[in-house]
Design an enzyme around this catalytic site. Structure first.
Site, PDB file in Angstrom:
ATOM      1  N   SER A 127      47.957  21.122  75.450  1.00  0.00           N
ATOM      2  CA  SER A 127      46.787  21.675  76.132  1.00  0.00           C
ATOM      3  C   SER A 127      47.020  23.186  76.249  1.00  0.00           C
ATOM      4  O   SER A 127      47.188  23.733  77.331  1.00  0.00           O
ATOM      5  CB  SER A 127      46.611  21.032  77.504  1.00  0.00           C
ATOM      6  OG  SER A 127      47.742  21.245  78.318  1.00  0.00           O
TER       7      SER A 127
ATOM      8  N   ASP B  11      47.915  28.345  85.229  1.00  0.00           N
ATOM      9  CA  ASP B  11      48.649  28.094  83.978  1.00  0.00           C
ATOM     10  C   ASP B  11      47.864  28.731  82.826  1.00  0.00           C
ATOM     11  O   ASP B  11      48.122  29.875  82.453  1.00  0.00           O
ATOM     12  CB  ASP B  11      48.824  26.583  83.813  1.00  0.00           C
ATOM     13  CG  ASP B  11      49.382  26.195  82.455  1.00  0.00           C
ATOM     14  OD1 ASP B  11      49.864  27.069  81.721  1.00  0.00           O
ATOM     15  OD2 ASP B  11      49.337  24.990  82.089  1.00  0.00           O
TER      16      ASP B  11
ATOM     17  N   ASP C   4      47.913  18.522  87.949  1.00  0.00           N
ATOM     18  CA  ASP C   4      47.553  19.558  86.982  1.00  0.00           C
ATOM     19  C   ASP C   4      46.293  19.057  86.300  1.00  0.00           C
ATOM     20  O   ASP C   4      46.331  18.117  85.496  1.00  0.00           O
ATOM     21  CB  ASP C   4      48.662  19.799  85.951  1.00  0.00           C
ATOM     22  CG  ASP C   4      48.231  20.831  84.902  1.00  0.00           C
ATOM     23  OD1 ASP C   4      47.121  21.403  85.053  1.00  0.00           O
ATOM     24  OD2 ASP C   4      48.981  21.064  83.936  1.00  0.00           O
TER      25      ASP C   4
ATOM     26  N   HIS D 189      58.156  23.344  81.690  1.00  0.00           N
ATOM     27  CA  HIS D 189      58.352  22.885  80.303  1.00  0.00           C
ATOM     28  C   HIS D 189      57.014  22.949  79.558  1.00  0.00           C
ATOM     29  O   HIS D 189      55.994  23.326  80.132  1.00  0.00           O
ATOM     30  CB  HIS D 189      58.855  21.437  80.326  1.00  0.00           C
ATOM     31  CG  HIS D 189      57.825  20.464  80.868  1.00  0.00           C
ATOM     32  ND1 HIS D 189      57.881  19.110  80.698  1.00  0.00           N
ATOM     33  CD2 HIS D 189      56.676  20.680  81.592  1.00  0.00           C
ATOM     34  CE1 HIS D 189      56.842  18.528  81.271  1.00  0.00           C
ATOM     35  NE2 HIS D 189      56.098  19.452  81.823  1.00  0.00           N
TER      36      HIS D 189
ATOM     37  N   GLU E 285      47.674  15.590  84.770  1.00  0.00           N
ATOM     38  CA  GLU E 285      48.996  15.264  85.327  1.00  0.00           C
ATOM     39  C   GLU E 285      48.914  14.909  86.802  1.00  0.00           C
ATOM     40  O   GLU E 285      48.272  15.618  87.582  1.00  0.00           O
ATOM     41  CB  GLU E 285      49.949  16.457  85.144  1.00  0.00           C
ATOM     42  CG  GLU E 285      50.092  16.843  83.685  1.00  0.00           C
ATOM     43  CD  GLU E 285      50.897  18.122  83.465  1.00  0.00           C
ATOM     44  OE1 GLU E 285      51.690  18.494  84.349  1.00  0.00           O
ATOM     45  OE2 GLU E 285      50.723  18.734  82.398  1.00  0.00           O
TER      46      GLU E 285
ATOM     47  N   LYS F 202      55.769  29.726  81.709  1.00  0.00           N
ATOM     48  CA  LYS F 202      56.184  29.044  80.477  1.00  0.00           C
ATOM     49  C   LYS F 202      56.644  30.104  79.487  1.00  0.00           C
ATOM     50  O   LYS F 202      55.842  30.953  79.078  1.00  0.00           O
ATOM     51  CB  LYS F 202      55.006  28.294  79.868  1.00  0.00           C
ATOM     52  CG  LYS F 202      54.524  27.081  80.658  1.00  0.00           C
ATOM     53  CD  LYS F 202      53.186  26.625  80.101  1.00  0.00           C
ATOM     54  CE  LYS F 202      52.801  25.239  80.569  1.00  0.00           C
ATOM     55  NZ  LYS F 202      51.387  24.944  80.220  1.00  0.00           N
TER      56      LYS F 202
ATOM     57  N   LYS G 128      58.717  22.344  86.912  1.00  0.00           N
ATOM     58  CA  LYS G 128      57.804  21.312  86.408  1.00  0.00           C
ATOM     59  C   LYS G 128      58.331  20.884  85.049  1.00  0.00           C
ATOM     60  O   LYS G 128      58.064  21.518  84.034  1.00  0.00           O
ATOM     61  CB  LYS G 128      56.387  21.871  86.315  1.00  0.00           C
ATOM     62  CG  LYS G 128      55.381  20.789  85.917  1.00  0.00           C
ATOM     63  CD  LYS G 128      53.954  21.277  85.956  1.00  0.00           C
ATOM     64  CE  LYS G 128      53.453  21.535  84.561  1.00  0.00           C
ATOM     65  NZ  LYS G 128      52.025  21.198  84.374  1.00  0.00           N
TER      66      LYS G 128
ATOM     67  N   GLU H 146      54.935  13.352  78.412  1.00  0.00           N
ATOM     68  CA  GLU H 146      55.891  13.955  79.348  1.00  0.00           C
ATOM     69  C   GLU H 146      56.693  12.910  80.112  1.00  0.00           C
ATOM     70  O   GLU H 146      57.262  13.184  81.164  1.00  0.00           O
ATOM     71  CB  GLU H 146      55.159  14.901  80.300  1.00  0.00           C
ATOM     72  CG  GLU H 146      54.487  16.041  79.539  1.00  0.00           C
ATOM     73  CD  GLU H 146      53.918  17.131  80.427  1.00  0.00           C
ATOM     74  OE1 GLU H 146      53.767  16.892  81.642  1.00  0.00           O
ATOM     75  OE2 GLU H 146      53.629  18.219  79.895  1.00  0.00           O
TER      76      GLU H 146
ATOM     77  N   HIS I 211      47.804  14.535  76.917  1.00  0.00           N
ATOM     78  CA  HIS I 211      49.166  13.999  76.795  1.00  0.00           C
ATOM     79  C   HIS I 211      49.191  12.477  76.689  1.00  0.00           C
ATOM     80  O   HIS I 211      50.232  11.871  76.520  1.00  0.00           O
ATOM     81  CB  HIS I 211      50.022  14.450  77.983  1.00  0.00           C
ATOM     82  CG  HIS I 211      50.131  15.936  78.084  1.00  0.00           C
ATOM     83  ND1 HIS I 211      50.552  16.579  79.223  1.00  0.00           N
ATOM     84  CD2 HIS I 211      49.870  16.920  77.178  1.00  0.00           C
ATOM     85  CE1 HIS I 211      50.541  17.891  79.017  1.00  0.00           C
ATOM     86  NE2 HIS I 211      50.122  18.113  77.797  1.00  0.00           N
TER      87      HIS I 211
ATOM     88  N   GLU J 104      47.056  22.583  89.953  1.00  0.00           N
ATOM     89  CA  GLU J 104      47.231  23.541  88.850  1.00  0.00           C
ATOM     90  C   GLU J 104      45.985  23.511  87.963  1.00  0.00           C
ATOM     91  O   GLU J 104      45.398  22.440  87.745  1.00  0.00           O
ATOM     92  CB  GLU J 104      48.468  23.111  88.049  1.00  0.00           C
ATOM     93  CG  GLU J 104      48.779  23.979  86.837  1.00  0.00           C
ATOM     94  CD  GLU J 104      49.978  23.430  86.060  1.00  0.00           C
ATOM     95  OE1 GLU J 104      50.924  22.882  86.679  1.00  0.00           O
ATOM     96  OE2 GLU J 104      49.972  23.525  84.821  1.00  0.00           O
TER      97      GLU J 104
END
Ligand code: 2PG
Ligand code: MG
Length: 419
Positions: A42, A312, A244, A365, A166, A337, A388, A209, A157, A285
């Site tokens: 993403s 993010d 997230d 990550h 998430e 990140k 995270k 993840e 994901h 997030e």
């Protein structure tokens, strides 16, 4: 012994999704170290460029061009430099690339070199990597983070669309990182048992993840199951929740679409408000999309005093976007990140900018990871309060947790934890 870089050699290796990525092996008279670059799914559209080959090989995802850039232009420029001069190394690479988004050489090529140089720098200074990062970032302290554990995966994901990505637990009420991890892991296992009993073993299959990807469409139902897991694991109020939303993925033409329902920014904020009333939610997030600056400012105005609002895709670890977000009060925390920006130096600068603003920093990550555990030392060395790194499953995630456990043990009684 001199910290002179004798050689760098890049090669194409694989990430946790089986996609090619860049590894760099760097030699000095004292050591041979390596680093591997992660990769997102993403991905924010303002991130630095991840250079891929296109064509048929690996479905276009090959990284031979990036590898070649590292082995030629970057190698030529970096060889002979001192590995303990991180800033100079990163600056040389930035100047050589000369573009705003690292589109000439590729952020993946540059980051592999930058991470490897940082590892070598620590060896030459004779200190652990986290201590070396503390010193070059001039952070006040080494700290073990509160781990955000993504235990239900959805969205990209888990092969789904128009969904919150998430669902995380935040084990906050603990005295140490290892105690927080233990509580998180026990909750994860409890959730697995609940899912299996209620929906069958298929519901315990894992997303990218390491979190479960059950066929449950409703976010309320997912959070309720997580709450059941927390309470059955015996952790009551000690574990909080975070989301997230990765909302850039479900934002089109000014509208957010979750499942079959559409929302304007303000309506989506109401959904978040309801969720934060119904559950012990502490963090959201990417609640708004990457260019919905107005939506972000409104979100922060509405919910910023009681929720951590993490940028993010909005910030992409980029100094210019962080400065704008500070100015416009768009959010109150940074997701950091390293591959969004492409060098260690710029990552540190992004973190420091946010620390000065009293924002929380969450070192993160990517959904495509590897055995490289650099970010564990990074979060500890920056003294950032949160990590995270996904669910406590699959070696690409667990490698980072295991490194943090090792750091905690190394620090012994000096180990600071959380806020
Ligand atoms: C995110 C990340 C990591 P990706 O959105 O925060 O969880 O996902 O690496 O796919 O961008
Ligand atoms: Mg995100």
């Amino acid at each position: 012994m001199s910290g002179k870089i004798l050689s760098i050699r890049a090669l194409e290796v694989l990430d946790s999704r089986g996609n090619p990525t860049v590894k760099c092996v760097l030699k000095t008279p004292k050591c041979t170290v390596s680093a591997i670059v992660p990769s997102g799914a993403s991905t924010g559209k303002h991130e630095a460029l991840e250079l891929r080959d296109g064509g048929r090989r690996y479905g276009g995802k090959g990284v031979r061009k990036a590898v070649a850039n590292a082995n030629t232009a970057l190698s030529k420029a970096i060889t002979g430099m001192d590995c303990t001069d991180q800033e100079a190394i990163d600056l040389v690479m930035l100047e050589l690339d000369g573009t705003t988004h690292k589109s000439k050489l590729g952020a993946n090529a540059m980051l592999a070199v930058s991470l490897a140089a940082c590892r070598a720098g620590a060896v030459h200074k004779g200190v652990p990597l986290y201590e070396y990062i503390r010193s070059i970032s001039e952070s006040e302290t080494i700290r073990l983070p509160i781990p955000q554990l993504n235990i239900i995966n959805s969205g990209k994901h888990a092969g789904l669309e128009n969904d919150i990505q998430e669902h995380m637990i935040f084990p906050m009420g603990f005295k140490s990182f290892s105690e927080a991890m233990r509580a998180g892991v026990e909750t994860y296992h409890q959730l697995k048992a609940i899912l299996r009993k209620k929906y069958g073993a298929q519901a315990t299959l894992l997303g990218d993840e390491g979190g479960f990807a059950p066929p449950i469409a409703d976010v309320n139902e997912r959070l309720t199951l997580i709450m059941d897991a927390i309470s059955q694991a015996g952790y009551g109020k000690k574990i909080k929740l975070g989301l997230d939303c990765a909302s850039s993925e479900f934002f089109k033409n000014g509208t957010y679409t979750l499942g079959k329902k559409s929302y304007a920014s303000a309506e989506l904020i109401d959904v978040y408000r309801q969720l934060s009333k119904a559950y012990p939610l502490v963090s959201i997030e990417d609640g708004m999309a990457e260019d919905d600056w107005e939506g972000w400012a409104f979100l922060t105005k509405q919910l910023g005093n009681r929720l951590q609002l993490v940028g993010d895709d909005l910030l992409v670890t980029n100094e210019a976007r962080i400065k704008r977000a500070i100015q416009e009060k768009s959010c109150n925390a940074l997701l950091l990140k390293v591959n969004q920006i492409g060098t260690v130096t710029e990552s540190i600068e992004a973190a420091n900018l946010c620390v000065a603003e009293k924002w929380n920093v969450v070192v993160s990550h990517r959904s495509g990871e590897t055995e490289d555990d650099f970010i564990a030392d990074l979060v500890a060395g920056l003294g950032a309060s949160q990590s995270k790194f996904g669910a406590p499953a699959r070696s690409d995630r667990v490698a980072k947790y295991n490194r943090l456990l090792e750091i905690e043990q190394e620090l012994g009684r000096k180990a600071k934890f959380g806020n």
